[in-house]
Scaffold this active site. Structure first.
Site, PDB file in Angstrom:
ATOM      1  CG  ASP A  50      -7.430  26.202 -71.139  1.00 53.71           C
ATOM      2  OD1 ASP A  50      -8.093  25.805 -70.160  1.00 53.71           O
ATOM      3  OD2 ASP A  50      -7.774  26.035 -72.324  1.00 53.71           O
ATOM      4  CE1 TYR A  53      -5.525  21.491 -64.758  1.00 55.81           C
ATOM      5  CE2 TYR A  53      -4.208  21.405 -66.761  1.00 55.81           C
ATOM      6  CZ  TYR A  53      -4.842  20.761 -65.716  1.00 55.81           C
ATOM      7  OH  TYR A  53      -4.784  19.395 -65.625  1.00 55.81           O
ATOM      8  CG  ASP A  54      -1.331  24.940 -69.697  1.00 60.88           C
ATOM      9  OD1 ASP A  54      -1.861  23.854 -69.348  1.00 60.88           O
ATOM     10  OD2 ASP A  54      -1.495  25.449 -70.817  1.00 60.88           O
ATOM     11  CB  SER A  99      -3.194  -6.159 -65.333  1.00 65.08           C
ATOM     12  OG  SER A  99      -2.951  -6.640 -64.056  1.00 65.08           O
ATOM     13  CD  GLU A 133      -6.069 -10.774 -79.920  1.00 67.47           C
ATOM     14  OE1 GLU A 133      -6.129  -9.894 -79.040  1.00 67.47           O
ATOM     15  OE2 GLU A 133      -6.920 -11.652 -80.062  1.00 67.47           O
ATOM     16  CE  LYS A 135      -0.275  -4.335 -72.949  1.00 67.69           C
ATOM     17  NZ  LYS A 135      -0.821  -3.013 -72.767  1.00 67.69           N
ATOM     18  CG  ASP A 137      -1.000   2.927 -75.042  1.00 64.53           C
ATOM     19  OD1 ASP A 137      -1.510   2.586 -73.956  1.00 64.53           O
ATOM     20  OD2 ASP A 137      -0.057   3.724 -75.134  1.00 64.53           O
ATOM     21  CD  GLU A 193      -7.098  -1.251 -74.268  1.00 63.54           C
ATOM     22  OE1 GLU A 193      -7.623  -2.280 -73.767  1.00 63.54           O
ATOM     23  OE2 GLU A 193      -6.159  -0.648 -73.748  1.00 63.54           O
ATOM     24  CE1 TYR A 245      -8.714  -6.842 -74.065  1.00 65.62           C
ATOM     25  CE2 TYR A 245      -8.281  -5.118 -75.675  1.00 65.62           C
ATOM     26  CZ  TYR A 245      -8.423  -5.525 -74.366  1.00 65.62           C
ATOM     27  OH  TYR A 245      -8.292  -4.626 -73.355  1.00 65.62           O
ATOM     28  CE  LYS A 308      -5.430 -11.775 -76.149  1.00 63.97           C
ATOM     29  NZ  LYS A 308      -6.709 -11.190 -76.504  1.00 63.97           N
ATOM     30  CE  LYS A 332       3.510  -3.269 -71.918  1.00 66.02           C
ATOM     31  NZ  LYS A 332       3.939  -2.368 -70.899  1.00 66.02           N
ATOM     32  CB  CYS A 426      27.445   0.553 -43.528  1.00 68.36           C
ATOM     33  SG  CYS A 426      25.836   1.361 -43.591  1.00 68.36           S
ATOM     34  CB  CYS A 429      25.889   2.659 -39.229  1.00 68.08           C
ATOM     35  SG  CYS A 429      26.251   0.987 -39.837  1.00 68.08           S
ATOM     36  CB  CYS A 444      25.277  -2.433 -43.601  1.00 68.88           C
ATOM     37  SG  CYS A 444      25.302  -1.806 -41.920  1.00 68.88           S
ATOM     38  CB  CYS A 450      22.705   0.262 -39.674  1.00 65.90           C
ATOM     39  SG  CYS A 450      22.771   1.124 -41.256  1.00 65.90           S
TER      40      CYS A 450
END
Ligand code: IVH
Length: 699
Positions: A50, A53-54, A99, A133, A135, A137, A193, A245, A308, A332, A426, A429, A444, A450
Site C-alpha cells: 500500500d 501504491y500511495d 443523467s 427528493e 439526491k 451521492d 442508488e 427513486y 420531478k 445542487k 492579440c 500574433c 483577434c 494568428c
C-alpha cells in the site's frame, strides 16, 4: 509534497522534469495505477505494498500540481472508485439510464418550472406539482424483475450498457429477491442508488487500517469499490444500502403520479427516501433549504435535491433532450469555495479569435480537487469585480463547471496593485483586437495568421466530439505545430511521413508512435456531422453540425449548397436559414467560412484524404411525417411549440421555420399569419392542430 521523489530509486525530482518528461510520466502513472487498482479491486491480488501504491499516487499528484495543464482525463486523481473490473459481463439497459441537468440557483429552479409549463403549453400560473427528493451521492443501479423475481442488476456504465453485478446486488438487504404484495407488473426495472452509510464507511476504513489495507476517500468510492468485487462475499461484508427513486422498462404503468408510483414501489418491498410534494417553487426551495441545513445530521451523503414532475402523463410528454429528462432537474447544494491569490491574468486566444482572461492562481484545494486556474470570463467581468494581479480572490467550483473567480477580497489587496488593462492587441500574433458593439468579447483580427487560433482550431479538430484521436492530446498538437509537423488539419493524416521525426521526440518510443499513427489511421473514416463539427466554424456546435449533416447528407452536396447560398437571394440561402436552429447570424458565420479560400483548400485536402460518410435521415418509425418538412405557425391550443417540434421530429419530420415550395405540411394554430397565407399560395397541405395530432397518434 511537490518535488520530493516519491520512490527511493532514481526518479528525477518533480522540479527537474521537463514538460515532455512530465507528460510521459503522467501517462505511465495513469496506466500503472489503473493496473494496480485492477489487481487490488478486481483480482484481490495486489503486486505492491500500500505504501508503494500511495507513493505512485503522490508522485502523480505532485507532477499534476506542478503541471496542472498536463492533468489527463484518465488521471488517477480524477477517477472515482475502482475502474470497471474486468470479469463483469456487460448488460444493455432496456431503457437508457439518463443523467440529470443541474440547477445551481433559485432562478434556475424557477426557470425549470417555467420551461415545463411552456413545453406543456400550460398557463404561466398553472399548478405543476413537483416531487422533491434528496439526491443521494452513491452509484446508480438498475434492477430487473421478471414475474416478481430479481433477475439481473447492472451499473449505469455509459448509460446504455453497464456491468452485470447481479450476484453482488443479491447480497444487499434492501434489494428484495422477490417482490412483496400484489399488482406489480410482469417486467419491472427499478432504478436507484447504491450507497454506503457514513457510519459503515468509518467502520470499514477502521477495518482496512487494522488489516493494513487501503482506506477509501469517501463513502461513494467505498460503495463503488465494494460493489465491483468479483467475490460477492466481499460485497456482502460491506453492508451496502439501496434507495429506489425511478424505473426503466415496465410492462404496465406504476401509477398516474409519482406519489402513486412511489407508494407502489414501497409496497413491493423497496426502500424509498422521504420526499416532499411541492405545489410551488417556494415549497421546492424550502425543501432544499431544510435539507441543506440538516445535511450534516444525515447518516449518508447527499449533494442536492432532485425535483420531478408528479403527473406521469406529463412526464411521458416531456420526454428527454439528449441525455437528460425534461421532467427532472438536480438542484445542487452551494458550490464549494476557497480563497487563494490571483497571481497573474493571462489572455488566452480561442480558435475563433476570442480573447479570454484566465486567472492563474496559487494552487488551492476546492472540493477535493486542486485548482490553479479559473476563468474571469471577459473584460466587463474583470472590471465589475476590479480583479487585479496580486489580489486575494474567492474561487468556486460547482459540479463539473470550470472554476470561477466569484469575489475579490478588497481588504487583502496588496499596495500598488494596478487595475488590469485589457489588451487591444492579440497576445499571440500582435494583430489588432476589436470589441464589436453589443459584444462582450474582444476578438483577434489576425484570422489565419494568428498562431494561437491555428493551434486552437487543430486542438478542436482532434477533440473528443470531433475526430477524437486517441493519443493526440492538446499538448502534442502544440508541440507538433511548433515543430512544423502539423500546420493544417490534413497534416494530421500525413503524419506517418514524419515517423522518424516523431521517434526522435522526447518521450516517444516506437510503440507510442505506432499507436498514435494507428489511431489516426482509424479515424480516416468519419461521419459528416463529426466532420462539420470538427471544422470549428463559429457558432456551429455539435447540434448544428448534426442539423447540417442531416439536411445536406454529403460533403459535396453541402459545399455546393453553400456555394450557391453566397447569393442571399438564392433558394439555397433560403434553405440554409430555413433549418430550424440556424439563424441569420449563424448563416453568416457558415458562409464566412466558405468565403475564405484557405478554408476551401483545407476542405479539398481533407476530402482527398478521408472517407467522409454521408448522413441519412435519422431512422424512426414509419409515419405519415417520415422525411417530410413541417412548419408550425400560430398559437397551438394543446401543444407548446417545443413539444410540437419534438413530436414531429420523433416521427421523422424535419421542422422548418418558414414555408417554401419544399414544405410538405403547415400546421396552423390560432392567429396564424403570413405563413398560412403563403402555404395556401404555394398549395402546401394545411393541417389544423387536431388533424396533426390525429395523424401523429395513428403513426
Ligand atoms: S431521478 C435521470 N432521483 O443523480 C433519471 N436521481 O446526477 C432519473 N440520483 O443518474 C433520476 N438521487 O444516479 C433521481 N432521488 C434521486 C436521485 C438521483 C441520486 C442520481 C442518479 C442520477 C444522478 C444524476
Amino acid at each position: 509534497m511537490a518535488g520530493k521523489p516519491a520512490r527511493k530509486n532514481a526518479l528525477p525530482a518533480v522540479d527537474d522534469l521537463t514538460e515532455i518528461e512530465a507528460a510521459a510520466e503522467l501517462a505511465h502513472l495513469a496506466r500503472e495505477i489503473a493496473r494496480h487498482d485492477q489487481l487490488y479491486y478486481a483480482k484481490d491480488a495486489p503486486e505492491i505494498s500500500d505504501a508503494d501504491y500511495d507513493a505512485l499516487r503522490q508522485r502523480n499528484a505532485a507532477i499534476e500540481e506542478r503541471f496542472p495543464d498536463l492533468a489527463r482525463n484518465d488521471s488517477p486523481n480524477r477517477r472515482v472508485g475502482a475502474s470497471p473490473a474486468a470479469g463483469f459481463k456487460k448488460i444493455t439497459h432496456a431503457v437508457p439510464m439518463l443523467s440529470l441537468d443541474n440547477a445551481f440557483s433559485p432562478e434556475d429552479v424557477t426557470e425549470f418550472v417555467a420551461r415545463v409549463r411552456r413545453f406543456l403549453n400550460l398557463g404561466a400560473d398553472a399548478p405543476v406539482e413537483m416531487m422533491a427528493e434528496p439526491k443521494i451521492d452513491g452509484l446508480s443501479i438498475s434492477l430487473r424483475y421478471e414475474d416478481g423475481r430479481f433477475v439481473s442488476g447492472a451499473t449505469r456504465g455509459d448509460g446504455t450498457t453497464g456491468e452485470n453485478v447481479t450476484e453482488n446486488l443479491r447480497t444487499l438487504d434492501e434489494i428484495p429477491d422477490r417482490l412483496a404484495g400484489k399488482g406489480w407488473p410482469a417486467v419491472l426495472e427499478v432504478r436507484g442508488e447504491v450507497y454506503m452509510s457514513k457510519r459503515e464507511f468509518r467502520a470499514l476504513n477502521e477495518r482496512q487500517v487494522a488489516a493494513g489495507a487501503k482506506t477509501f476517500a469517501n463513502p461513494r468510492n467505498a460503495a463503488a469499490g465494494s460493489l465491483r468485487q468479483l467475490d460477492a462475499s466481499v460485497t456482502a461484508s460491506r453492508r451496502l444500502r439501496f434507495f429506489g427513486y425511478a424505473w426503466g422498462e415496465v410492462s404496465a404503468p406504476l401509477g398516474k403520479t409519482l406519489v402513486e408510483a412511489r407508494d407502489n414501489l414501497a409496497r413491493w418491498g423497496f426502500t424509498l427516501n422521504d420526499g416532499r410534494l411541492c405545489g410551488t417553487v417556494e415549497d421546492m426551495l424550502a425543501f432544499h433549504r431544510d435539507l441543506e441545513a440538516g445535511r450534516a445530521g444525515l447518516d449518508y451523503d447527499i449533494d442536492g435535491v432532485v425535483y420531478k414532475v408528479n403527473r406521469l402523463d406529463w412526464v411521458g410528454r416531456l420526454g428527454q433532450v439528449s441525455r437528460s429528462p425534461r421532467w427532472a432537474i438536480a438542484h445542487k447544494f452551494a458550490a464549494e469555495r476557497a480563497e487563494t491569490v490571483l497571481e497573474k491574468i493571462e489572455i488566452q486566444v480561442g480558435r475563433t479569435g476570442t480573447l479570454t482572461p484566465v486567472a492563474h492562481l496559487t494552487p488551492v484545494t476546492v472540493g477535493g480537487v486542486v485548482v490553479s486556474r479559473a476563468t474571469l470570463h471577459n473584460e466587463d467581468e474583470i472590471r465589475r469585480r476590479d480583479a487585479r494581479e496580486g489580489d486575494t480572490v474567492v474561487i468556486q467550483r460547482a459540479g463539473d463547471v470550470i472554476p470561477q473567480v466569484v469575489e475579490v477580497v478588497a481588504a487583502k489587496r496588496p499596495k500598488g496593485a494596478k487595475p488590469f488593462v485589457f489588451p487591444d492587441h492579440c497576445p499571440a500574433c500582435g494583430s489588432l483586437a476589436v470589441r464589436e458593439e453589443g459584444e462582450v468579447a474582444w476578438r483577434c483580427t489576425g484570422g489565419l495568421i494568428c498562431p494561437a487560433q491555428a493551434v486552437e482550431r487543430l486542438k478542436h479538430f482532434v477533440s473528443r466530439d470531433a475526430f477524437d484521436i486517441e493519443g493526440l492530446g492538446e499538448k502534442h498538437v502544440e508541440g507538433f505545430w511548433q515543430d512544423g509537423l502539423i500546420k493544417t488539419p490534413g497534416d494530421i493524416f500525413r503524419l506517418e511521413r514524419h515517423r522518424a521525426a516523431l521517434l526522435e521526440r522526447e518521450g516517444w518510443g516506437a510503440k507510442s508512435v505506432d499507436n498514435l499513427l494507428a489511431a489516426i489511421e482509424g479515424r480516416k473514416q468519419v461521419s459528416l456531422d463529426r466532420f462539420i463539427y470538427a471544422l470549428g466554424i463559429r457558432q456551429v456546435g455539435e447540434a448544428t453540425a448534426k442539423l447540417l449533416a442531416r439536411t445536406y447528407h454529403s460533403l459535396a452536396a453541402w459545399r455546393a449548397a453553400m456555394g450557391a447560398a453566397e447569393d442571399r437571394a438564392s433558394e439555397a440561402f433560403g434553405e440554409l436559414t430555413n433549418i430550424d436552429g440556424v439563424g441569420p447570424s449563424m448563416a453568416d458565420d457558415i458562409l464566412g467560412f466558405f468565403a475564405e479560400p484557405h478554408n476551401r483548400e483545407v476542405l479539398d485536402d481533407l476530402d482527398a484524404l478521408l472517407d467522409i460518410t454521408d448522413v441519412s435521415a435519422p431512422k424512426t418509425v414509419q409515419s405519415p411525417f417520415t422525411g417530410k418538412t413541417v412548419v408550425f405557425t400560430g398559437t397551438l391550443a394543446t401543444l407548446g411549440r417545443k413539444e410540437a417540434k419534438a413530436r414531429a421530429e420523433s416521427l421523422g419530420a424535419k421542422v422548418a421555420g418558414s414555408v417554401s415550395s419544399k414544405t410538405d405540411y403547415v400546421v396552423v394554430g390560432a392567429d396564424a399569419g403570413s405563413k398560412a397565407k403563403k402555404a395556401a399560395e404555394l398549395g402546401v397541405t394545411v393541417l389544423s392542430e387536431d388533424e396533426f395530432l390525429k395523424m401523429a397518434e395513428s403513426a
